[in-house]
Write an enzyme that holds these catalytic residues in place. Sequence first.
Site, PDB file in Angstrom:
ATOM      1  N   GLY A  45      27.234  38.451  74.972  1.00  0.00           N
ATOM      2  CA  GLY A  45      26.179  39.427  74.741  1.00  0.00           C
ATOM      3  C   GLY A  45      24.832  38.731  74.668  1.00  0.00           C
ATOM      4  O   GLY A  45      24.750  37.547  74.332  1.00  0.00           O
ATOM      5  N   LEU A  96      23.893  33.066  70.646  1.00  0.00           N
ATOM      6  CA  LEU A  96      23.248  32.130  71.567  1.00  0.00           C
ATOM      7  C   LEU A  96      21.931  31.598  71.012  1.00  0.00           C
ATOM      8  O   LEU A  96      21.480  30.527  71.403  1.00  0.00           O
ATOM      9  CB  LEU A  96      23.037  32.793  72.931  1.00  0.00           C
ATOM     10  CG  LEU A  96      24.329  33.186  73.667  1.00  0.00           C
ATOM     11  CD1 LEU A  96      23.995  33.931  74.963  1.00  0.00           C
ATOM     12  CD2 LEU A  96      25.208  31.978  73.939  1.00  0.00           C
ATOM     13  N   HIS A 137      26.285  43.615  67.005  1.00  0.00           N
ATOM     14  CA  HIS A 137      25.546  42.359  66.889  1.00  0.00           C
ATOM     15  C   HIS A 137      24.280  42.404  67.757  1.00  0.00           C
ATOM     16  O   HIS A 137      23.191  42.041  67.311  1.00  0.00           O
ATOM     17  CB  HIS A 137      26.473  41.213  67.320  1.00  0.00           C
ATOM     18  CG  HIS A 137      25.848  39.863  67.380  1.00  0.00           C
ATOM     19  ND1 HIS A 137      26.200  38.837  66.531  1.00  0.00           N
ATOM     20  CD2 HIS A 137      24.900  39.340  68.217  1.00  0.00           C
ATOM     21  CE1 HIS A 137      25.494  37.749  66.837  1.00  0.00           C
ATOM     22  NE2 HIS A 137      24.704  38.031  67.857  1.00  0.00           N
ATOM     23  N   GLU A 138      24.433  42.875  69.006  1.00  0.00           N
ATOM     24  CA  GLU A 138      23.288  42.914  69.926  1.00  0.00           C
ATOM     25  C   GLU A 138      22.261  43.965  69.502  1.00  0.00           C
ATOM     26  O   GLU A 138      21.055  43.736  69.593  1.00  0.00           O
ATOM     27  CB  GLU A 138      23.750  43.137  71.366  1.00  0.00           C
ATOM     28  CG  GLU A 138      24.657  42.047  71.920  1.00  0.00           C
ATOM     29  CD  GLU A 138      24.131  40.628  71.750  1.00  0.00           C
ATOM     30  OE1 GLU A 138      22.898  40.421  71.764  1.00  0.00           O
ATOM     31  OE2 GLU A 138      24.957  39.714  71.597  1.00  0.00           O
ATOM     32  N   HIS A 141      19.978  42.702  66.916  1.00  0.00           N
ATOM     33  CA  HIS A 141      18.854  41.908  67.454  1.00  0.00           C
ATOM     34  C   HIS A 141      17.640  42.793  67.735  1.00  0.00           C
ATOM     35  O   HIS A 141      16.502  42.382  67.518  1.00  0.00           O
ATOM     36  CB  HIS A 141      19.247  41.212  68.763  1.00  0.00           C
ATOM     37  CG  HIS A 141      19.941  39.900  68.585  1.00  0.00           C
ATOM     38  ND1 HIS A 141      19.353  38.808  67.999  1.00  0.00           N
ATOM     39  CD2 HIS A 141      21.184  39.504  68.945  1.00  0.00           C
ATOM     40  CE1 HIS A 141      20.200  37.787  68.001  1.00  0.00           C
ATOM     41  NE2 HIS A 141      21.325  38.180  68.575  1.00  0.00           N
TER      42      HIS A 141
END
Length: 175
Positions: A45, A96, A137-138, A141
């Site tokens: 992701g 990442l 999770h994404e 962000h």
Amino acid sequence: MKRSILIHPDPRLKKVCAEVPDMSDDLRSLADDMLETMYDAPGIGLAAPQIGILDRMIVLDCAKTDNGEDARPLVMVNPRIVAGSDERNIYEEGCLSIPDQYAEVERPKIVDVEWMDLNGALQRETFDGLWATCVQHEIDHLDGKLFIDHLKPLKRQMITRKMVKLKKELARERG
């Protein structure tokens, strides 16, 4: 085109992203770049703020291609969780933007998500397991939250210190 991924701490990773008003060729090109960057990393992701773009767009692909599943790249514009299960799941998450750091995070096991696809059509899907964790999770962000924000302060501070040290090392290497 592969993009550079921001490393925590970076103020852009803590910003709430703006809604994308409509589709454009630039947005489609950004989606291609994000997918290329995510696959190259390698990751499952990536959110636009991780490459310094403060728009509400994420890409993900949790298909286990090593198990023979076909890749399933998803591009979500203005994604939002419209429902989440009471049942919870715990996954060891990584990011990442926080390389080589992992921690267990508890989230709803199942979520319903609505988003706009690259043609401007509204989509809705129910995600379970790893897909549910990844999409949450994404989306975090896009709201300026990192997975470490779900951790106890001491663990979060320890990981942040490691990232500050990593960024200093990377800066020295680049000269």
